[in-house]
Design a protein around this motif. Structure first.
Motif, mmCIF file in Angstrom:
data_model
loop_
_atom_site.group_PDB
_atom_site.id
_atom_site.type_symbol
_atom_site.label_atom_id
_atom_site.label_comp_id
_atom_site.label_asym_id
_atom_site.label_seq_id
_atom_site.Cartn_x
_atom_site.Cartn_y
_atom_site.Cartn_z
ATOM 1 N N VAL A 30 24.542 49.433 24.016
ATOM 2 C CA VAL A 30 24.863 48.973 22.665
ATOM 3 C C VAL A 30 24.425 50.015 21.648
ATOM 4 O O VAL A 30 23.579 50.876 21.946
ATOM 5 C CB VAL A 30 24.172 47.618 22.351
ATOM 6 C CG1 VAL A 30 24.720 46.497 23.212
ATOM 7 C CG2 VAL A 30 22.664 47.742 22.524
ATOM 8 N N GLN A 31 24.996 49.922 20.443
ATOM 9 C CA GLN A 31 24.625 50.819 19.353
ATOM 10 C C GLN A 31 23.517 50.160 18.532
ATOM 11 O O GLN A 31 23.740 49.119 17.911
ATOM 12 C CB GLN A 31 25.844 51.106 18.476
ATOM 13 C CG GLN A 31 26.939 51.880 19.200
ATOM 14 C CD GLN A 31 28.217 51.954 18.379
ATOM 15 O OE1 GLN A 31 28.901 50.956 18.190
ATOM 16 N NE2 GLN A 31 28.525 53.148 17.879
ATOM 17 N N THR A 60 22.270 54.967 20.867
ATOM 18 C CA THR A 60 22.822 54.143 21.940
ATOM 19 C C THR A 60 21.744 53.863 22.976
ATOM 20 O O THR A 60 21.093 54.779 23.477
ATOM 21 C CB THR A 60 24.015 54.841 22.617
ATOM 22 O OG1 THR A 60 25.013 55.119 21.631
ATOM 23 C CG2 THR A 60 24.615 53.953 23.696
ATOM 24 N N THR A 68 34.565 39.381 21.579
ATOM 25 C CA THR A 68 35.095 40.679 21.153
ATOM 26 C C THR A 68 35.431 40.642 19.670
ATOM 27 O O THR A 68 36.037 39.681 19.191
ATOM 28 C CB THR A 68 36.365 41.036 21.957
ATOM 29 O OG1 THR A 68 36.041 41.062 23.346
ATOM 30 C CG2 THR A 68 36.904 42.391 21.547
ATOM 31 N N GLN A 80 35.371 46.184 20.019
ATOM 32 C CA GLN A 80 34.253 46.269 20.941
ATOM 33 C C GLN A 80 33.808 44.872 21.377
ATOM 34 O O GLN A 80 33.907 43.909 20.625
ATOM 35 C CB GLN A 80 33.073 46.996 20.296
ATOM 36 C CG GLN A 80 33.256 48.489 20.140
ATOM 37 C CD GLN A 80 32.014 49.160 19.586
ATOM 38 O OE1 GLN A 80 31.197 48.545 18.895
ATOM 39 N NE2 GLN A 80 31.862 50.452 19.874
ATOM 40 N N GLN A 81 33.285 44.792 22.614
ATOM 41 C CA GLN A 81 32.757 43.536 23.138
ATOM 42 C C GLN A 81 31.245 43.506 22.959
ATOM 43 O O GLN A 81 30.565 44.505 23.175
ATOM 44 C CB GLN A 81 33.113 43.381 24.619
ATOM 45 C CG GLN A 81 32.744 42.022 25.211
ATOM 46 C CD GLN A 81 33.108 41.924 26.677
ATOM 47 O OE1 GLN A 81 33.016 42.902 27.405
ATOM 48 N NE2 GLN A 81 33.531 40.750 27.100
ATOM 49 N N LEU A 111 28.424 46.430 15.797
ATOM 50 C CA LEU A 111 29.612 46.138 16.598
ATOM 51 C C LEU A 111 30.838 46.512 15.779
ATOM 52 O O LEU A 111 31.031 46.014 14.671
ATOM 53 C CB LEU A 111 29.647 44.647 16.964
ATOM 54 C CG LEU A 111 30.707 44.228 17.984
ATOM 55 C CD1 LEU A 111 30.411 44.836 19.348
ATOM 56 C CD2 LEU A 111 30.764 42.699 18.107
ATOM 57 N N ASN A 112 31.651 47.401 16.339
ATOM 58 C CA ASN A 112 32.856 47.862 15.661
ATOM 59 C C ASN A 112 34.088 47.159 16.193
ATOM 60 O O ASN A 112 34.049 46.453 17.199
ATOM 61 C CB ASN A 112 33.006 49.383 15.831
ATOM 62 C CG ASN A 112 31.869 50.148 15.201
ATOM 63 O OD1 ASN A 112 31.443 49.844 14.084
ATOM 64 N ND2 ASN A 112 31.340 51.141 15.923
ATOM 65 N N SER A 113 35.196 47.364 15.502
ATOM 66 C CA SER A 113 36.460 46.741 15.888
ATOM 67 C C SER A 113 36.825 47.075 17.323
ATOM 68 O O SER A 113 36.646 48.213 17.777
ATOM 69 C CB SER A 113 37.566 47.207 14.939
ATOM 70 O OG SER A 113 38.808 46.678 15.325
ATOM 71 N N CYS A 158 33.735 45.269 10.981
ATOM 72 C CA CYS A 158 32.535 45.925 11.501
ATOM 73 C C CYS A 158 31.342 45.105 11.040
ATOM 74 O O CYS A 158 31.237 44.765 9.853
ATOM 75 C CB CYS A 158 32.442 47.362 10.984
ATOM 76 S SG CYS A 158 30.930 48.233 11.494
ATOM 77 N N PRO A 191 29.290 44.938 28.560
ATOM 78 C CA PRO A 191 28.921 46.338 28.256
ATOM 79 C C PRO A 191 27.481 46.610 28.664
ATOM 80 O O PRO A 191 26.602 45.763 28.490
ATOM 81 C CB PRO A 191 29.097 46.427 26.742
ATOM 82 C CG PRO A 191 30.063 45.333 26.404
ATOM 83 C CD PRO A 191 29.786 44.224 27.371
#
Length: 746
Positions: free
Chosen positions: A244-245, A255, A313, A273-274, A269-271, A318, A241
């Motif tokens: 990132v957040q 972001t 991943t 996501q890599q 990092l959310n479900s 979360c 990616p």
């Protein structure tokens, strides 16, 4: 055949992954293997440099030293004097752009050489026929001049690369093929111009044009395949990616590009996501797929304080992480740098061709001097003596030698494509003939990514079909691997005919524990036995091991479903074929010892040759240690195999290998391991033909050079003879395409 057990290698595999004193740098501006030879020779002469290896295909140089580190700025200046640039940071994108630009330039140079070369040959052909009365004597000189004028664009533009590189290699003290081409072309041109000045029509412009054209063809064939190696590092990182957040000190989310993130910043990092940067879990929990870096098949539970690496991943949950490594310092960056080091090492065949080039050029120059001396001794004038020397230079110019390897690669590539085999790195093929060991990765190579239902254990109130249907209903929307296994089971079994339970109601997935479903019949649970017990379900004593799914409905335990890894359909027959051919088989995986042993027993792999829980670096060290004892073929799939694939004598990437793995390997099999035996056989065939071509090319020079010295070969005939030697190499290489491997037994 069987090798000694792996404990013999355990101590050796702990050796350093990289040289204690070495650095990998990027070289910009190289256009051929001769460029790499010149840069390497110049680097080896610099202060404090103990060794240097330059790889033209990957645009990289590895510098080694003993005690004091060389001055990088001094190395840059030394390389700059040759017309190249040295960079401390590897930029695969710039390398790829340079490769594309160079290929287009070669194509244009070849087009000019072919078009104007044909026009130059037309008057030359008439001159050849002049003794038969086809041309009046007064027209011979104008025809000779026309041949030279038409050859001018070829000599000035198409051949300019050879002149530039030939000069650079000469001043670097390592003259190669380009230096010889430059010498032969300009000798032919100077003598031809001198003869035109004298009023003679005996010129050799056509011979010079033929030499240039053949060499451009050879150079284009070579770059069309070998430059693909420069894609390895770029592809290795391109799927990460780019943004990132990031959370600030007040918890506000924004972001950012990964280049802007610094150490210690917090990212979310959310479900599904890599992760783009290495980090440590600060808050939250979840399940992560680590298979790209570790090969671990089963999702791993994440808790506070756990490390998570870029490339992994998050399947469920979360988490908030504290960044521990930024771009360029991540684990995945170190892996790509290690692959660059591996690519910079020269193979035995490359070293052999370098040695041939070193002694061939002085030999040819000595032969040219002998031709002049012999001519003068025989009473010929200096112009005739120089003409004989030109014939020696042209006839001995190793066009066939330069075509020997690229032609086999090109023919073999087409042959392999027909068998579903994609050639990636031809340099590694030479080791195939000596391979004695085949090392397999497990996850994604011998097995699929979807587990299979191995056993259904219902309680006395439940039947197997009802238990399976309950599990499918609870896991209906789950992305967990066992949900995929259940789906596959229902597709291939009649159990799918069992009436479905009412699928209304809310489902909730609890990361690392299980899934709960508020169904019309009551609360249904599917997950770990310990979690069901915590929810008040009375569970009989069970031994948790492997991949198990425990189920309950309305507080009552319903049973357990056990899963096992799914072997690829062709795995048993492929390993049986390899073992019948006396290959020793090893299993090398990042997965648990229990999972590896289960697969090994099903494939008849000795337990002493099973190595589990190995990181990418440990895999690399094991392959290196094994390579010191025998030639190794490594078969793998996944990012965690890239380093081992590049280090092995012959690396084969299989299945849905990501682009980085496919390019780090010598061979890529998109349809799985079924073609591994065929790949080995074709690779052996290619290596044999490469050596045959080298032999015939050198044997040709050994025969024709003495003939040219004593004056039996005219310069024009020399150019024809040179093309005939290339034709012989072409015909021998064509045997690669006609080779039909026998069908593997199933």
């Amino acid at each position: 055949m069987a090798l000694s057990a792996s404990p013999l290698l355990e101590g050796e595999e702990l050796s350093s992954l990289e040289p204690a004193h070495s650095v990998v740098l990027m070289v910009e501006g190289m256009r051929c293997a001769s460029c790499a030879i010149a840069v390497e020779a110049r680097l080896k002469r610099q202060a404090n440099v103990s060794d240097a290896a330059v790889n033209f295909a990957a645009d990289i140089a590895m510098i080694s030293w003993q005690d004091k580190k060389p001055d990088i700025n001094q190395l840059k200046r030394a390389v700059a004097r040759l017309g190249y640039q040295l960079h401390t940071s590897i930029d695969p994108k710039r390398s790829a752009e340079q490769a594309l630009k160079m290929r287009k330039q070669l194509q244009l140079r070849l087009a000019v050489a072919v078009v104007f070369g044909m026009w130059s040959m037309m008057p030359a052909i008439l001159l050849y026929l002049a003794p038969f009365g086809t041309v009046e004597p007064e027209f011979m000189w104008p025809l000779a001049l026309a041949s030279g004028l038409f050859a001018f664009p070829v000599l000035v533009y198409s051949a300019s690369h050879f002149y530039r590189v030939g000069w650079r290699t000469f001043i670097a003290g390592s003259p190669g093929l380009d230096s010889l081409i430059t010498l032969a072309v300009w000798a032919a041109v100077i003598i031809s111009c001198w003869r035109l000045y004298q009023g003679s029509a005996h010129v050799y412009f056509d011979a010079a044009v033929m030499l240039i054209t053949f060499q451009l063809v050879a150079r284009l064939l070579d770059t069309s395949v070998r430059r693909r190696a420069s894609e390895v590092v770029r592809r290795y990182l391109q799927d990460m990616p780019a943004r990132v957040q990031v959370l600030d000190e007040h918890g506000n989310e924004s972001t950012l590009a990964i280049e802007e993130v610094t150490l210690g910043q917090r990212i979310r990092l959310n479900s599904a996501q890599q992760l783009a940067l290495d980090g440590v879990v600060e808050t939250g929990s979840g399940q992560a797929d680590l298979s790209l870096l570790t090969g671990e098949h089963e999702p791993q539970m994440l808790n506070e304080g756990d490390e998570l690496l870029a490339g992994c991943t998050l399947i469920e949950g979360c988490v908030t992480l504290i960044v521990t490594a930024t771009q360029g310092e991540r684990r995945i960056d170190r892996l790509s740098q290690s692959i660059s080091r591996v690519l910079s090492k020269k193979t035995a065949l490359q070293q052999l061709t370098d040695r041939i080039a070193r002694w061939l050029i002085p030999t040819i120059l000595i032969a040219g001097g002998l031709a002049i001396a012999l001519s003068l001794f025989q009473g010929l004038n200096i112009t005739q003596a120089l003409g004989r020397a030109v014939a020696v230079l042209i006839v001995s110019c190793p066009c066939a030698l330069s075509l020997a390897i690229p032609l086999v690669i090109t023919m073999g590539h087409a042959r392999m494509i027909n068998n579903g085999i994609i050639l990636r790195d031809p340099a590694a093929l030479e080791t195939a003939a000596d391979s004695k060991v085949v090392v397999f990765d497990k996850t994604g190579t011998l097995t699929t990514d979807t587990p299979s239902v191995s056993r259904v254990i219902p309680t006395y109130k439940w039947t197997e079909p009802r238990l399976l249907q309950l599990a499918a209903s609870i896991m209906q929307d789950s992305v967990h691997p066992v949900a995929k296994g259940l789906h596959a089971y229902f597709i291939t079994n009649t159990a799918s005919a069992v009436p479905a339970l009412n699928d209304s109601g809310e489902r909730q997935s609890l990361a690392g524990l299980g899934t709960q479903w508020h169904s019309a019949q009551g609360l249904a649970l599917a997950g770990r036995a310990t979690w069901l017990a915590q929810q008040g379900v009375d569970i009989p004593k069970v031994s948790e091991g492997g991949m198990q799914l425990h189920l309950s409905l309305a507080g009552e335990y319903a049973g357990c479903i056990e899963f096992e890894e799914t072997l690829r359909p062709e795995a048993v027959s492929v390993l049986r074929t390899l073992q019948a051919r006396d290959y020793a088989i090893y299993l090398l995986s990042g997965d648990t010892a229990q999972a590896c042993s289960a697969i090994a027993s099903r494939l008849n792999i000795p337990s002493a040759q099973v190595l589990a829980e190995r990181s990418p670096e440990q895999k690399h060290r094991f392959i290196e240690a094994l390579e010191r004892k025998t030639k190794v073929c490594f078969v793998g799939d996944g990012l965690n195999d890239g380093l081992a694939l590049a280090a092995a004598g012959l690396g084969i990437a299989v299945g849905q290998a990501n682009s980085a793995t496919g390019l780090a390997a010598a061979i890529y099999l998109p349809n799985g391991i079924e073609q591994v035996p065929t790949s080995l056989r074709l690779a052996k065939r290619a290596r044999k033909l490469m050596y045959e071509n080298l032999f015939w090319a050198l044997a040709y020079n050994g025969c024709v050079i003495p003939m040219a010295i004593i004056g039996w070969i005219h310069p024009v005939i020399a150019a024809v003879a040179m093309s005939l030697s290339s034709l012989c190499v072409l015909l021998n290489s064509a045997r690669m395409q006609g080779e039909t491997p026998y069908r593997e037994e199933t």
